[in-house]
Design an enzyme around this catalytic site. Structure first.
Site, PDB file in Angstrom:
ATOM      1  N   HIS A 261       0.836  -1.196   0.000  1.00  0.00           N
ATOM      2  CA  HIS A 261       0.000   0.000   0.000  1.00  0.00           C
ATOM      3  C   HIS A 261       0.884   1.265   0.000  1.00  0.00           C
ATOM      4  O   HIS A 261       0.738   2.141  -0.851  1.00  0.00           O
ATOM      5  CB  HIS A 261      -0.901  -0.028   1.242  1.00  0.00           C
ATOM      6  CG  HIS A 261      -1.798   1.153   1.392  1.00  0.00           C
ATOM      7  ND1 HIS A 261      -3.126   1.134   1.044  1.00  0.00           N
ATOM      8  CD2 HIS A 261      -1.566   2.405   1.847  1.00  0.00           C
ATOM      9  CE1 HIS A 261      -3.670   2.322   1.278  1.00  0.00           C
ATOM     10  NE2 HIS A 261      -2.735   3.112   1.769  1.00  0.00           N
ATOM     11  N   GLU A 262       1.823   1.304   0.935  1.00  0.00           N
ATOM     12  CA  GLU A 262       2.675   2.494   1.027  1.00  0.00           C
ATOM     13  C   GLU A 262       3.579   2.612  -0.204  1.00  0.00           C
ATOM     14  O   GLU A 262       3.938   3.716  -0.609  1.00  0.00           O
ATOM     15  CB  GLU A 262       3.496   2.462   2.322  1.00  0.00           C
ATOM     16  CG  GLU A 262       2.670   2.441   3.615  1.00  0.00           C
ATOM     17  CD  GLU A 262       1.651   3.575   3.734  1.00  0.00           C
ATOM     18  OE1 GLU A 262       1.843   4.630   3.112  1.00  0.00           O
ATOM     19  OE2 GLU A 262       0.629   3.369   4.442  1.00  0.00           O
TER      20      GLU A 262
ATOM     21  N   GLU B 146      -4.485   7.831  -3.042  1.00  0.00           N
ATOM     22  CA  GLU B 146      -5.022   6.573  -2.541  1.00  0.00           C
ATOM     23  C   GLU B 146      -5.284   5.603  -3.697  1.00  0.00           C
ATOM     24  O   GLU B 146      -5.185   4.379  -3.527  1.00  0.00           O
ATOM     25  CB  GLU B 146      -6.300   6.849  -1.737  1.00  0.00           C
ATOM     26  CG  GLU B 146      -6.684   5.734  -0.788  1.00  0.00           C
ATOM     27  CD  GLU B 146      -5.745   5.582   0.407  1.00  0.00           C
ATOM     28  OE1 GLU B 146      -4.846   6.417   0.616  1.00  0.00           O
ATOM     29  OE2 GLU B 146      -5.910   4.571   1.136  1.00  0.00           O
TER      30      GLU B 146
ATOM     31  N   HIS C 118       1.911   4.856  -2.692  1.00  0.00           N
ATOM     32  CA  HIS C 118       2.120   6.276  -2.390  1.00  0.00           C
ATOM     33  C   HIS C 118       3.551   6.698  -2.739  1.00  0.00           C
ATOM     34  O   HIS C 118       3.791   7.760  -3.313  1.00  0.00           O
ATOM     35  CB  HIS C 118       1.893   6.532  -0.892  1.00  0.00           C
ATOM     36  CG  HIS C 118       0.458   6.440  -0.458  1.00  0.00           C
ATOM     37  ND1 HIS C 118      -0.546   7.184  -1.028  1.00  0.00           N
ATOM     38  CD2 HIS C 118      -0.141   5.698   0.522  1.00  0.00           C
ATOM     39  CE1 HIS C 118      -1.705   6.914  -0.425  1.00  0.00           C
ATOM     40  NE2 HIS C 118      -1.493   6.003   0.513  1.00  0.00           N
TER      41      HIS C 118
END
Lengths: 498, 498
Positions: free
Chosen positions: B263-264, B293, B267
């Site tokens: 997930h990170e 996101e 980003h």
């Protein structure tokens, strides 16, 4: 009783302190954490931050508040925190506004370039790569000196930035005394085969890390206010007070990191002990590089190369590195870590010959500033004096005149503070031993609280409220004095002495 | 062709960017590196830094330069970097100067207090501990909204800070569509015994670290521009561009850190791909929270919970955790990490029910801002809707209305961006699959370069030059549209669907 002007001044200084602390975090981050790729962004970030801090400080508003607060200042106890803040700010401000912003910026710019040139020059072991940057750096230093007046000699101006209110003449006389004793001492050193092969070999880094943490916990810092990390060139960073960042450098082949960590502990303890109410202002840090170095040298050499410490800690070290030290008795280990032997590199020198490295640099700096030697002759002059002072032949510039970054970075007047630290460390040491007579017995039990607390209460709590020599005199009853240090060296290393 | 006014404006914006980047470093440091004791110093450091950045930005000089540059602006290609900088700065500036500095400062202050109150309230599972801070936060938000005009509904003003130019009505219509499909979907979920016990147990942290690094290297970021560290609440920090700081949270009992790291990574890749020439200005970052996101959800869910990725990577994971996964076939593992099951906690929810957590918050926020519910009724209202939307009974406020920090910190209008990200991620996903038809085969070979580069070229290179919906439209041909996302959910989780 609150004074509105003073509150305004302090609120301005608090902002400056906040941003300076931010700069220290970002500086630490760059050395310890930043991905390499971030360097270009970081250069802009730091330049902008530094310029903002500088502009806030030299703004006319600072001067106006300093003028307006004068009458209130006269009503204050000179030892009070507020009086110290005003006094220190006035001194810093009067120095800072003498230097045109353009020169200030140019010095920063040339310093960055100089550091890069130095790194390249050292890598190639070629002084001529550094020469242009160094010429420019010294030219700018001369312009910087020209901004001031009222000095006895030009070098005073440079020295004052690192050791406030110290005069070149006083340093020269202290160093002359050291030289008089140390030159014959060094010449008399025999050529016996050293018994220290066990200090080189295989010391796994994870175990070194554990031992360094153990020593820091043993010496003691307030919990949750510090951290220890790995870096290339050890230093203490961070804002200080409740946020102190110790760094060290591990090499699997030796335990130098342990001594380096004890050295940095001394710096860290000083900053850790700064009273919280001073942290948001100009007095919330150590008083000078020299006094700071007295603390690092004390913990590295007077404690960390002392017999009582090792009496307590050597079994732990043997347990940690049984392959290397299991068969080495304390006395052999102790002698090995205290071996006096002239060598090429300052940062690896023993505590005695170290001073000759400094005196050499101190003298060369003055010769350069006074125009007594040409910059292009510097390597030759360096090598000549290394031979004269230490009997060491310099094989190349990388291990000679290029070994330290300081000059490339434009830091001229800095080196002497290392030996001033050595000298002052023993003045403080004699005082604490008088006040706490059973210090050795405490160390032998692994108890370092008495020394730590004595330093905190007597020395560190004064932070930067007074000039360093005044602080030293308050704590020991005397300004800088080489005799205690020379006594210590004679006693400890007397076997070698003439 | 250089325009002097524009250069002045850009140089001002560069300073602001430099200091904002410093703030991001210091923020990261606080979460990841700072000794706990440094918190009080850090609060002052950050407050001062933030105030300086804000004051630099809202200074009349910024407005003057923006006025003066207008005629030059008209001559620029609207897609050029310079036109974007002027456009984005003008929009940000016109918003910022509407808010009095006093209100701005008060919002910051109350946010700090609110975060502390929230932490305490959550620990005690007692909403009334948060209530006064929350009341004040909402009051300040109302004052903030009052600074603006020209909105369709009050909530638009709050939403705009997180998702520029997005209207509440459009979000509501997207969410209504999700709700219409997901409510029956959730209600139809059976109560079968899950086969996922192997996801809980013992996953040694050092091995998790190694696997997370391996996945990041596999997905790919430019070398020497990033780092991965451990923290409590994972995030991506740092300036972005060549200095990206990924954080994750390891729990020995599960491998959630792996998904959190993916997930990170999404980003981080977005920030890592920001063109270098934009980094010292307001367009040098992601376009909105929602688009950001969309990137994290894409890598976490569309790649990281996808069959092709696990076809390649599952053998590596089994090798790493043979005790836990050695006997678990790919298909069982794959099903377990994609299990859809209503639960209490948003951040632990599966990709389907997650949206219901968001919709609930989005609706409650509007009810609070429009005064349709009382703050003191919030826990009851929360619990009622958790039952209605997810069939979940809330046992206490800690696991209910107090689970997220956002409201305590005064962030109202933020939550919806998470689901907007889900929706947009699949619009982008459909587009990349059209442009790169063999994406699955590439993933099965462990090749993620095509996706990474497509995102970099098509999406990330636009940085914050345009509003998020305009960027989405440039890349996919459409504004936000829930249908691709719903199609994806039906296809992937169709077995459970009505």
């Amino acid at each position: 009783m609150e004074n509105k002007t003073l509150e305004q001044l302090k609120s301005r200084l608090a902002e400056i302190a906040d941003l300076s602390q931010v700069a220290s975090i970002v500086g630490w981050d760059q050395q310890v954490m930043m991905p390499q790729g971030g360097a270009a962004l970081r250069a802009n970030q730091r330049a902008t931050l530094t310029r903002h801090v500088h502009e806030l400080f030299i703004a006319p508003e600072t001067g106006r508040l300093l003028e307006e607060v004068r009458s209130y200042e006269d009503s204050l106890d000179p030892d009070s925190d507020d009086a110290a803040v005003i006094r220190v700010t006035r001194r810093d401000y009067e120095k800072a506004v003498r230097v045109p912003s353009k020169l200030h910026a140019e010095i920063s710019r040339v310093a960055s370039e100089g550091i890069q040139a130095w790194a390249k020059a050292k890598e190639e072991s070629n002084f001529s790569v550094l020469l242009p940057a160094l010429e420019r750096a010294i030219e700018l230093r001369q312009q910087y000196i020209d901004c001031f007046d009222g000095f006895d000699e030009r070098y005073d101006v440079l020295l004052d930035d690192f050791e406030p209110e110290m005069k070149t003449a006083e340093v020269r006389s202290v160093f002359q005394r050291l030289k008089d004793e140390l030159l014959p001492f060094v010449r008399a050193l025999g050529d016996e085969e050293p018994d220290d092969a066990f200090l080189t070999g295989h010391f796994p880094v994870e175990r070194q890390q554990a031992v360094c943490h153990e020593v820091l916990n043993l010496f003691g810092l307030r919990p949750e206010t510090w951290r220890l990390d790995h870096t290339r060139h050890p230093f203490v960073g961070g804002p200080g007070g409740d946020d102190v960042r110790i760094t060290t450098h591990y090499d699997e082949a030796d335990i130098d990191a342990l001594f380096s960590t004890m050295h940095e502990y001394g710096h860290a303890l000083y900053e850790n002990h700064i009273p919280a109410q001073l942290m948001r202002g100009p007095t919330g840090t150590g008083a000078s590089l020299g006094l700071h170095e007295s603390q690092s040298r004390m913990w590295e050499n007077l404690v960390g190369r002392g017999r009582p410490f090792w009496t307590f800690f050597y079994p732990r070290l043997q347990e940690t590195f049984p392959e290397q030290l299991g068969d080495v008795e304390l006395v052999r280990f102790f002698r090995a870590v205290n071996r006096v032997h002239p060598s090429l590199i300052r940062i690896r020198a023993d505590e005695v010959t170290y001073n000759m490295h400094i005196i050499l640099r101190f003298e060369l700096e003055q010769d350069l500033i006074e125009g007594r030697i040409e910059l292009s002759d510097l390597p030759e002059e360096w090598n000549r004096r290394m031979d004269e002072y230490l009997g060491v032949e310099v094989p190349d510039d990388a291990r000679g005149v290029l070994q330290d970054m300081h000059w490339g970075a434009g830091h001229i007047g800095y080196f002497s503070t290392y030996s001033l630290g050595n000298v002052m460390s023993v003045q403080l040491w004699e005082q604490v031993r008088e006040d706490v007579p059973d210090l050795d017995e405490r160390f032998e039990r692994g108890d370092f609280a008495a020394l730590r607390e004595w330093l905190g209460e007597r020395l560190h709590s004064l932070a930067r409220k007074h000039p360093p020599q005044e602080i030293l005199e308050r704590v020991t009853g005397s300004r800088i004095d080489p005799e205690p240090y020379l006594r210590y060296l004679r006693e400890k290393h007397g076997a070698h002495a003439v």
